[in-house]
Write a protein that holds these residues in place. Structure first.
Motif, PDB file in Angstrom:
ATOM      1  N   PRO A   1      10.804   4.790  -5.956  1.00 27.64           N
ATOM      2  CA  PRO A   1      10.727   6.193  -6.385  1.00 27.64           C
ATOM      3  C   PRO A   1       9.963   7.100  -5.412  1.00 27.64           C
ATOM      4  O   PRO A   1       8.806   7.445  -5.620  1.00 27.64           O
ATOM      5  CB  PRO A   1      10.027   6.090  -7.744  1.00 27.64           C
ATOM      6  CG  PRO A   1       9.177   4.859  -7.627  1.00 27.64           C
ATOM      7  CD  PRO A   1       9.932   3.916  -6.737  1.00 27.64           C
ATOM      8  N   PHE A   2      10.660   7.442  -4.327  1.00 30.38           N
ATOM      9  CA  PHE A   2      10.157   8.398  -3.341  1.00 30.38           C
ATOM     10  C   PHE A   2      11.189   9.494  -3.193  1.00 30.38           C
ATOM     11  O   PHE A   2      12.390   9.229  -3.246  1.00 30.38           O
ATOM     12  CB  PHE A   2       9.938   7.740  -1.964  1.00 30.38           C
ATOM     13  CG  PHE A   2       8.794   6.774  -1.933  1.00 30.38           C
ATOM     14  CD1 PHE A   2       7.509   7.204  -1.659  1.00 30.38           C
ATOM     15  CD2 PHE A   2       9.011   5.426  -2.168  1.00 30.38           C
ATOM     16  CE1 PHE A   2       6.457   6.309  -1.625  1.00 30.38           C
ATOM     17  CE2 PHE A   2       7.967   4.520  -2.138  1.00 30.38           C
ATOM     18  CZ  PHE A   2       6.682   4.962  -1.860  1.00 30.38           C
ATOM     19  N   TRP A   3      10.714  10.725  -3.000  1.00 33.62           N
ATOM     20  CA  TRP A   3      11.616  11.863  -2.791  1.00 33.62           C
ATOM     21  C   TRP A   3      11.205  12.556  -1.510  1.00 33.62           C
ATOM     22  O   TRP A   3      10.010  12.755  -1.251  1.00 33.62           O
ATOM     23  CB  TRP A   3      11.531  12.813  -3.986  1.00 33.62           C
ATOM     24  CG  TRP A   3      11.971  12.118  -5.229  1.00 33.62           C
ATOM     25  CD1 TRP A   3      13.244  12.012  -5.704  1.00 33.62           C
ATOM     26  CD2 TRP A   3      11.141  11.405  -6.155  1.00 33.62           C
ATOM     27  NE1 TRP A   3      13.254  11.274  -6.870  1.00 33.62           N
ATOM     28  CE2 TRP A   3      11.977  10.884  -7.175  1.00 33.62           C
ATOM     29  CE3 TRP A   3       9.773  11.140  -6.230  1.00 33.62           C
ATOM     30  CZ2 TRP A   3      11.500  10.140  -8.230  1.00 33.62           C
ATOM     31  CZ3 TRP A   3       9.298  10.391  -7.291  1.00 33.62           C
ATOM     32  CH2 TRP A   3      10.155   9.903  -8.278  1.00 33.62           C
ATOM     33  N   LYS A   4      12.216  12.930  -0.698  1.00 35.61           N
ATOM     34  CA  LYS A   4      11.955  13.526   0.616  1.00 35.61           C
ATOM     35  C   LYS A   4      12.473  14.953   0.682  1.00 35.61           C
ATOM     36  O   LYS A   4      13.572  15.241   0.223  1.00 35.61           O
ATOM     37  CB  LYS A   4      12.678  12.731   1.712  1.00 35.61           C
ATOM     38  CG  LYS A   4      12.288  11.295   1.828  1.00 35.61           C
ATOM     39  CD  LYS A   4      13.130  10.639   2.912  1.00 35.61           C
ATOM     40  CE  LYS A   4      12.952   9.150   2.948  1.00 35.61           C
ATOM     41  NZ  LYS A   4      13.818   8.549   3.961  1.00 35.61           N
TER      42      LYS A   4
ATOM     43  N   GLU B   1       4.273   1.657  -6.342  1.00 35.84           N
ATOM     44  CA  GLU B   1       3.681   0.369  -5.977  1.00 35.84           C
ATOM     45  C   GLU B   1       4.365  -0.783  -6.700  1.00 35.84           C
ATOM     46  O   GLU B   1       4.645  -1.822  -6.108  1.00 35.84           O
ATOM     47  CB  GLU B   1       2.173   0.363  -6.298  1.00 35.84           C
ATOM     48  CG  GLU B   1       1.347   1.305  -5.461  1.00 35.84           C
ATOM     49  CD  GLU B   1       1.286   2.737  -5.982  1.00 35.84           C
ATOM     50  OE1 GLU B   1       0.477   3.512  -5.465  1.00 35.84           O
ATOM     51  OE2 GLU B   1       2.052   3.096  -6.903  1.00 35.84           O
ATOM     52  N   SER B   2       4.633  -0.576  -7.981  1.00 29.88           N
ATOM     53  CA  SER B   2       5.298  -1.605  -8.775  1.00 29.88           C
ATOM     54  C   SER B   2       6.701  -1.898  -8.245  1.00 29.88           C
ATOM     55  O   SER B   2       7.103  -3.065  -8.128  1.00 29.88           O
ATOM     56  CB  SER B   2       5.359  -1.161 -10.234  1.00 29.88           C
ATOM     57  OG  SER B   2       6.010  -2.119 -11.021  1.00 29.88           O
ATOM     58  N   ALA B   3       7.453  -0.851  -7.912  1.00 30.54           N
ATOM     59  CA  ALA B   3       8.807  -1.034  -7.385  1.00 30.54           C
ATOM     60  C   ALA B   3       8.782  -1.772  -6.052  1.00 30.54           C
ATOM     61  O   ALA B   3       9.597  -2.677  -5.814  1.00 30.54           O
ATOM     62  CB  ALA B   3       9.509   0.310  -7.240  1.00 30.54           C
ATOM     63  N   LEU B   4       7.853  -1.400  -5.173  1.00 32.49           N
ATOM     64  CA  LEU B   4       7.768  -2.069  -3.874  1.00 32.49           C
ATOM     65  C   LEU B   4       7.361  -3.533  -4.025  1.00 32.49           C
ATOM     66  O   LEU B   4       7.889  -4.406  -3.334  1.00 32.49           O
ATOM     67  CB  LEU B   4       6.789  -1.328  -2.957  1.00 32.49           C
ATOM     68  CG  LEU B   4       7.204   0.081  -2.544  1.00 32.49           C
ATOM     69  CD1 LEU B   4       6.103   0.743  -1.720  1.00 32.49           C
ATOM     70  CD2 LEU B   4       8.518   0.079  -1.799  1.00 32.49           C
ATOM     71  N   THR B   5       6.434  -3.798  -4.931  1.00 33.54           N
ATOM     72  CA  THR B   5       6.022  -5.184  -5.177  1.00 33.54           C
ATOM     73  C   THR B   5       7.194  -5.990  -5.714  1.00 33.54           C
ATOM     74  O   THR B   5       7.418  -7.141  -5.298  1.00 33.54           O
ATOM     75  CB  THR B   5       4.828  -5.230  -6.150  1.00 33.54           C
ATOM     76  OG1 THR B   5       3.740  -4.505  -5.572  1.00 33.54           O
ATOM     77  CG2 THR B   5       4.403  -6.658  -6.436  1.00 33.54           C
TER      78      THR B   5
ATOM     79  N   GLU C   1       7.220  12.749  -1.719  1.00 37.69           N
ATOM     80  CA  GLU C   1       6.577  12.673  -3.025  1.00 37.69           C
ATOM     81  C   GLU C   1       6.895  11.314  -3.623  1.00 37.69           C
ATOM     82  O   GLU C   1       7.920  10.705  -3.298  1.00 37.69           O
ATOM     83  CB  GLU C   1       7.085  13.796  -3.932  1.00 37.69           C
ATOM     84  CG  GLU C   1       6.674  15.171  -3.454  1.00 37.69           C
ATOM     85  CD  GLU C   1       7.046  16.273  -4.430  1.00 37.69           C
ATOM     86  OE1 GLU C   1       7.418  15.973  -5.578  1.00 37.69           O
ATOM     87  OE2 GLU C   1       6.952  17.440  -4.021  1.00 37.69           O
ATOM     88  N   HIS C   2       6.023  10.855  -4.492  1.00 39.45           N
ATOM     89  CA  HIS C   2       6.243   9.564  -5.147  1.00 39.45           C
ATOM     90  C   HIS C   2       5.694   9.623  -6.563  1.00 39.45           C
ATOM     91  O   HIS C   2       4.999  10.555  -6.940  1.00 39.45           O
ATOM     92  CB  HIS C   2       5.580   8.435  -4.359  1.00 39.45           C
ATOM     93  CG  HIS C   2       4.092   8.382  -4.502  1.00 39.45           C
ATOM     94  ND1 HIS C   2       3.255   9.399  -4.074  1.00 39.45           N
ATOM     95  CD2 HIS C   2       3.279   7.442  -5.039  1.00 39.45           C
ATOM     96  CE1 HIS C   2       2.000   9.073  -4.341  1.00 39.45           C
ATOM     97  NE2 HIS C   2       1.986   7.899  -4.928  1.00 39.45           N
ATOM     98  N   TYR C   3       6.033   8.611  -7.319  1.00 40.99           N
ATOM     99  CA  TYR C   3       5.539   8.464  -8.679  1.00 40.99           C
ATOM    100  C   TYR C   3       4.442   7.407  -8.617  1.00 40.99           C
ATOM    101  O   TYR C   3       4.734   6.222  -8.500  1.00 40.99           O
ATOM    102  CB  TYR C   3       6.683   8.024  -9.596  1.00 40.99           C
ATOM    103  CG  TYR C   3       6.376   8.155 -11.052  1.00 40.99           C
ATOM    104  CD1 TYR C   3       5.534   7.241 -11.688  1.00 40.99           C
ATOM    105  CD2 TYR C   3       6.927   9.171 -11.812  1.00 40.99           C
ATOM    106  CE1 TYR C   3       5.254   7.351 -13.032  1.00 40.99           C
ATOM    107  CE2 TYR C   3       6.661   9.281 -13.164  1.00 40.99           C
ATOM    108  CZ  TYR C   3       5.819   8.372 -13.763  1.00 40.99           C
ATOM    109  OH  TYR C   3       5.536   8.476 -15.090  1.00 40.99           O
ATOM    110  N   PRO C   4       3.150   7.826  -8.653  1.00 44.47           N
ATOM    111  CA  PRO C   4       2.051   6.858  -8.525  1.00 44.47           C
ATOM    112  C   PRO C   4       2.135   5.753  -9.572  1.00 44.47           C
ATOM    113  O   PRO C   4       2.463   5.986 -10.720  1.00 44.47           O
ATOM    114  CB  PRO C   4       0.796   7.712  -8.724  1.00 44.47           C
ATOM    115  CG  PRO C   4       1.221   9.101  -8.370  1.00 44.47           C
ATOM    116  CD  PRO C   4       2.668   9.195  -8.815  1.00 44.47           C
TER     117      PRO C   4
ATOM    118  N   SER D   1       0.851  -1.192   0.000  1.00 38.09           N
ATOM    119  CA  SER D   1       0.000   0.000   0.000  1.00 38.09           C
ATOM    120  C   SER D   1       0.881   1.234   0.000  1.00 38.09           C
ATOM    121  O   SER D   1       1.813   1.328   0.803  1.00 38.09           O
ATOM    122  CB  SER D   1      -0.889   0.043   1.245  1.00 38.09           C
ATOM    123  OG  SER D   1      -1.788  -1.029   1.263  1.00 38.09           O
ATOM    124  N   VAL D   2       0.582   2.169  -0.895  1.00 37.21           N
ATOM    125  CA  VAL D   2       1.219   3.486  -0.900  1.00 37.21           C
ATOM    126  C   VAL D   2       0.071   4.454  -0.659  1.00 37.21           C
ATOM    127  O   VAL D   2      -0.873   4.507  -1.444  1.00 37.21           O
ATOM    128  CB  VAL D   2       1.948   3.764  -2.229  1.00 37.21           C
ATOM    129  CG1 VAL D   2       2.520   5.169  -2.238  1.00 37.21           C
ATOM    130  CG2 VAL D   2       3.047   2.725  -2.451  1.00 37.21           C
TER     131      VAL D   2
END
Length: 185
Positions: free
Chosen positions: A156-159, A93-97, A86-89, A23-24
């Protein structure tokens, strides 16, 4: 999103399903509820390991070898009141999976649960939950560590760390220590 995979560490005849859930979300989560999801009617796995990451109230940059970057103008530790993620919707999810699938291919896991938040998060709030179950303790511990190491470097998350109100914030740079952590795997 749940994915069922065969465990690659077992023979093809002994196929075991791995339940992967990712889940994102902007909403907060309760680590206790996430633990219960991993354990619900799960009687075959004797080990459950979890990691919960929280927003710090300071920039850790000084601790990582860049003291000037995390000190404020008075020489004190730079405070962080909000972490903007921020993330790339879809891609996140695909990267985490994919990272969870890689873990499931390395260790005999029963369930994997990843929750990652985005948006503005206050100091103290949960950012990420990673949980894994297995028949044995070390497999679930290693899977959680593997997932976190790859999540920090490959998802792909940016902080952006924001201090006091009115502060525009500072984007967090990739850290060499995160890339170095991947080498152990």
């Amino acid at each position: 999103m749940a994915t069922r995979l065969p465990s690659s560490r077992l023979s093809p005849e002994a196929e075991v399903a791995v339940d992967i859930s990712v889940s994102v979300q902007a909403e907060g989560f309760d680590p206790g509820v996430e633990y219960s999801r991993l354990r619900n009617e799960n009687y075959s796995d004797g080990a459950t390991s979890m990691f919960v990451g929280n927003v710090r109230d300071f920039s850790p940059t000084a601790l990582l070898g860049f003291p000037e970057a995390s000190l404020d103008e008075t020489g004190g530790r730079q405070s962080v009141t909000v972490l903007e993620l921020e993330h790339y919707p879809g891609m996140a999810e695909s990267a985490l999976t994919d990272i969870a699938r890689q873990a499931a291919a390395r260790w005999p896991l029963g369930r994997v649960r990843i929750v990652h938040r985005y948006g503005p998060l206050n100091a103290g709030e949960e950012i990420v939950f990673v949980g894994a179950t297995s028949t044995h303790r070390q497999d679930s511990l290693d899977a959680c560590a593997f997932i976190m190491d790859f999540l920090k470097s490959r998802a792909p998350f940016w902080k952006k760390e924001v201090g006091e109100p009115g502060d525009l914030g500072t984007w967090v740079e990739a850290r060499s220590s995160d890339e170095k952590a991947l080498k152990k795997w």
